[in-house]
Design a protein around this motif. Sequence first.
Motif, PDB file in Angstrom:
ATOM      1  N   SER A  42     -18.100  14.774  28.037  1.00  0.00           N
ATOM      2  CA  SER A  42     -19.483  14.438  27.718  1.00  0.00           C
ATOM      3  C   SER A  42     -19.559  13.363  26.643  1.00  0.00           C
ATOM      4  CB  SER A  42     -20.241  15.682  27.254  1.00  0.00           C
ATOM      5  OG  SER A  42     -20.335  16.611  28.298  1.00  0.00           O
ATOM      6  N   GLY A  43     -18.554  13.318  25.768  1.00  0.00           N
ATOM      7  CA  GLY A  43     -18.532  12.315  24.714  1.00  0.00           C
ATOM      8  C   GLY A  43     -18.475  10.894  25.237  1.00  0.00           C
ATOM      9  N   GLU A  44     -18.030  10.722  26.474  1.00  0.00           N
ATOM     10  CA  GLU A  44     -17.976   9.385  27.057  1.00  0.00           C
ATOM     11  C   GLU A  44     -19.373   8.772  27.164  1.00  0.00           C
ATOM     12  OE1 GLU A  44     -16.369   7.122  31.082  1.00  0.00           O
ATOM     13  OE2 GLU A  44     -16.156   9.301  30.902  1.00  0.00           O
ATOM     14  N   HIS A  45     -20.392   9.611  27.339  1.00  0.00           N
ATOM     15  CA  HIS A  45     -21.765   9.118  27.516  1.00  0.00           C
ATOM     16  C   HIS A  45     -22.660   9.415  26.324  1.00  0.00           C
ATOM     17  CE1 HIS A  45     -20.574   8.354  31.615  1.00  0.00           C
ATOM     18  NE2 HIS A  45     -20.178   9.612  31.717  1.00  0.00           N
ATOM     19  N   ASP A  46     -22.111  10.042  25.296  1.00  0.00           N
ATOM     20  CA  ASP A  46     -22.900  10.434  24.130  1.00  0.00           C
ATOM     21  C   ASP A  46     -22.131  10.024  22.877  1.00  0.00           C
ATOM     22  OD1 ASP A  46     -24.188  11.760  22.036  1.00  0.00           O
ATOM     23  OD2 ASP A  46     -24.530  13.588  23.201  1.00  0.00           O
ATOM     24  N   PRO A  47     -22.439   8.856  22.307  1.00  0.00           N
ATOM     25  CA  PRO A  47     -21.686   8.361  21.150  1.00  0.00           C
ATOM     26  C   PRO A  47     -21.692   9.315  19.957  1.00  0.00           C
ATOM     27  CG  PRO A  47     -23.023   6.605  22.060  1.00  0.00           C
ATOM     28  CD  PRO A  47     -23.428   7.880  22.774  1.00  0.00           C
ATOM     29  N   ALA A  48     -22.796  10.000  19.709  1.00  0.00           N
ATOM     30  CA  ALA A  48     -22.843  10.938  18.580  1.00  0.00           C
ATOM     31  C   ALA A  48     -21.887  12.106  18.813  1.00  0.00           C
ATOM     32  CB  ALA A  48     -24.266  11.449  18.377  1.00  0.00           C
ATOM     33  N   LEU A  49     -21.848  12.584  20.029  1.00  0.00           N
ATOM     34  CA  LEU A  49     -20.933  13.671  20.374  1.00  0.00           C
ATOM     35  C   LEU A  49     -19.484  13.191  20.266  1.00  0.00           C
ATOM     36  CD1 LEU A  49     -20.527  16.550  21.427  1.00  0.00           C
ATOM     37  CD2 LEU A  49     -20.689  15.636  23.742  1.00  0.00           C
ATOM     38  N   ALA A  50     -19.197  11.997  20.755  1.00  0.00           N
ATOM     39  CA  ALA A  50     -17.841  11.446  20.664  1.00  0.00           C
ATOM     40  C   ALA A  50     -17.419  11.296  19.206  1.00  0.00           C
ATOM     41  CB  ALA A  50     -17.766  10.108  21.390  1.00  0.00           C
ATOM     42  N   ALA A  51     -18.328  10.833  18.359  1.00  0.00           N
ATOM     43  CA  ALA A  51     -18.010  10.667  16.930  1.00  0.00           C
ATOM     44  C   ALA A  51     -17.752  12.021  16.267  1.00  0.00           C
ATOM     45  CB  ALA A  51     -19.142   9.937  16.221  1.00  0.00           C
ATOM     46  N   ALA A  52     -18.569  13.012  16.597  1.00  0.00           N
ATOM     47  CA  ALA A  52     -18.366  14.352  16.029  1.00  0.00           C
ATOM     48  C   ALA A  52     -17.037  14.937  16.492  1.00  0.00           C
ATOM     49  CB  ALA A  52     -19.523  15.260  16.427  1.00  0.00           C
ATOM     50  N   PHE A  53     -16.713  14.729  17.756  1.00  0.00           N
ATOM     51  CA  PHE A  53     -15.440  15.222  18.278  1.00  0.00           C
ATOM     52  C   PHE A  53     -14.277  14.520  17.580  1.00  0.00           C
ATOM     53  CE2 PHE A  53     -11.895  14.972  21.288  1.00  0.00           C
ATOM     54  CZ  PHE A  53     -11.651  16.328  21.457  1.00  0.00           C
ATOM     55  N   ALA A  54     -14.358  13.211  17.428  1.00  0.00           N
ATOM     56  CA  ALA A  54     -13.285  12.463  16.765  1.00  0.00           C
ATOM     57  C   ALA A  54     -13.107  12.934  15.325  1.00  0.00           C
ATOM     58  CB  ALA A  54     -13.582  10.962  16.811  1.00  0.00           C
ATOM     59  N   GLU A  55     -14.184  13.282  14.669  1.00  0.00           N
ATOM     60  CA  GLU A  55     -14.111  13.753  13.275  1.00  0.00           C
ATOM     61  C   GLU A  55     -13.320  15.049  13.153  1.00  0.00           C
ATOM     62  OE1 GLU A  55     -14.590  13.574   9.218  1.00  0.00           O
ATOM     63  OE2 GLU A  55     -14.998  12.015  10.702  1.00  0.00           O
ATOM     64  N   THR A  56     -13.278  15.847  14.209  1.00  0.00           N
ATOM     65  CA  THR A  56     -12.523  17.101  14.127  1.00  0.00           C
ATOM     66  C   THR A  56     -11.025  16.854  14.001  1.00  0.00           C
ATOM     67  OG1 THR A  56     -12.323  17.357  16.524  1.00  0.00           O
ATOM     68  CG2 THR A  56     -14.230  18.378  15.474  1.00  0.00           C
ATOM     69  N   PHE A  57     -10.548  15.667  14.371  1.00  0.00           N
ATOM     70  CA  PHE A  57      -9.144  15.356  14.172  1.00  0.00           C
ATOM     71  C   PHE A  57      -8.823  15.223  12.685  1.00  0.00           C
ATOM     72  CE2 PHE A  57      -9.367  14.354  18.625  1.00  0.00           C
ATOM     73  CZ  PHE A  57      -8.107  14.653  19.095  1.00  0.00           C
ATOM     74  N   VAL A  58      -9.820  14.822  11.896  1.00  0.00           N
ATOM     75  CA  VAL A  58      -9.631  14.679  10.458  1.00  0.00           C
ATOM     76  C   VAL A  58      -9.537  16.056   9.804  1.00  0.00           C
ATOM     77  CG1 VAL A  58     -10.651  13.805   8.319  1.00  0.00           C
ATOM     78  CG2 VAL A  58     -10.825  12.477  10.437  1.00  0.00           C
ATOM     79  N   ARG A  59     -10.396  16.962  10.213  1.00  0.00           N
ATOM     80  CA  ARG A  59     -10.440  18.308   9.625  1.00  0.00           C
ATOM     81  C   ARG A  59     -10.710  19.295  10.745  1.00  0.00           C
ATOM     82  NH1 ARG A  59      -9.487  19.486   4.294  1.00  0.00           N
ATOM     83  NH2 ARG A  59     -10.572  21.294   3.526  1.00  0.00           N
ATOM     84  N   PRO A  60      -9.667  19.791  11.411  1.00  0.00           N
ATOM     85  CA  PRO A  60      -9.857  20.681  12.561  1.00  0.00           C
ATOM     86  C   PRO A  60     -10.669  21.938  12.256  1.00  0.00           C
ATOM     87  CG  PRO A  60      -7.600  19.940  12.495  1.00  0.00           C
ATOM     88  CD  PRO A  60      -8.249  19.469  11.215  1.00  0.00           C
ATOM     89  N   SER A  61     -10.696  22.370  11.012  1.00  0.00           N
ATOM     90  CA  SER A  61     -11.481  23.559  10.686  1.00  0.00           C
ATOM     91  C   SER A  61     -12.973  23.321  10.887  1.00  0.00           C
ATOM     92  CB  SER A  61     -11.212  24.017   9.251  1.00  0.00           C
ATOM     93  OG  SER A  61     -11.530  22.979   8.343  1.00  0.00           O
TER      94      SER A  61
END
Length: 166
Positions: free
Chosen positions: A137-156
């Motif tokens: 879904s992140g492919e079509h929703d930039p905010a969702l993609a950004a939030a998902f990418a941020e989890t790599f920084v802090r998986p918790s």
Amino acid sequence: MQVLGAGECGLPLALRLLDAGLPVTLVTDRSAEAVLSGSVTPTIRQPVGALPSGTPILGGADVVCRLDPGGAQGANNAVHCAFGYSDAILRNPDGPFDRDWMRATAEPWLSEIAYPAARWTMAVLDPPPSLRELMFSGEHDPALAAAFAETFVRPSSRSDLPQPTS
């Protein structure tokens, strides 16, 4: 070394850099069926050990929390561990640096960083259907993609991800 422009970021940049820096066979399948596959099972060991002399020793980073590189958590894990341990030393520079101190020093890193990173790595490398849907879904929703990418920084923080929109 390549210098990037201030506005150059996001998925197009990542794909361009992957195409430029990795063999074609690693980045050719960008279909919905493509998945990342890992071969290292996350392993967490006790952080406090003993040398042959009996002297306690504090382990950290990959020595204690071994993760598959596919989850991209090794460097984050090591940096968080090093900062946590150095902060604990600076708060108490005169020690004692005994087993109890070592256990107390390792606990925040383990509970806040290492365990979530291990769970995150396992989830990313073998995503349940809901996480896979979220990723696509992140492919079509930039905010969702950004939030998902941020989890790599802090998986918790992964419980804070927005739900995919229909």
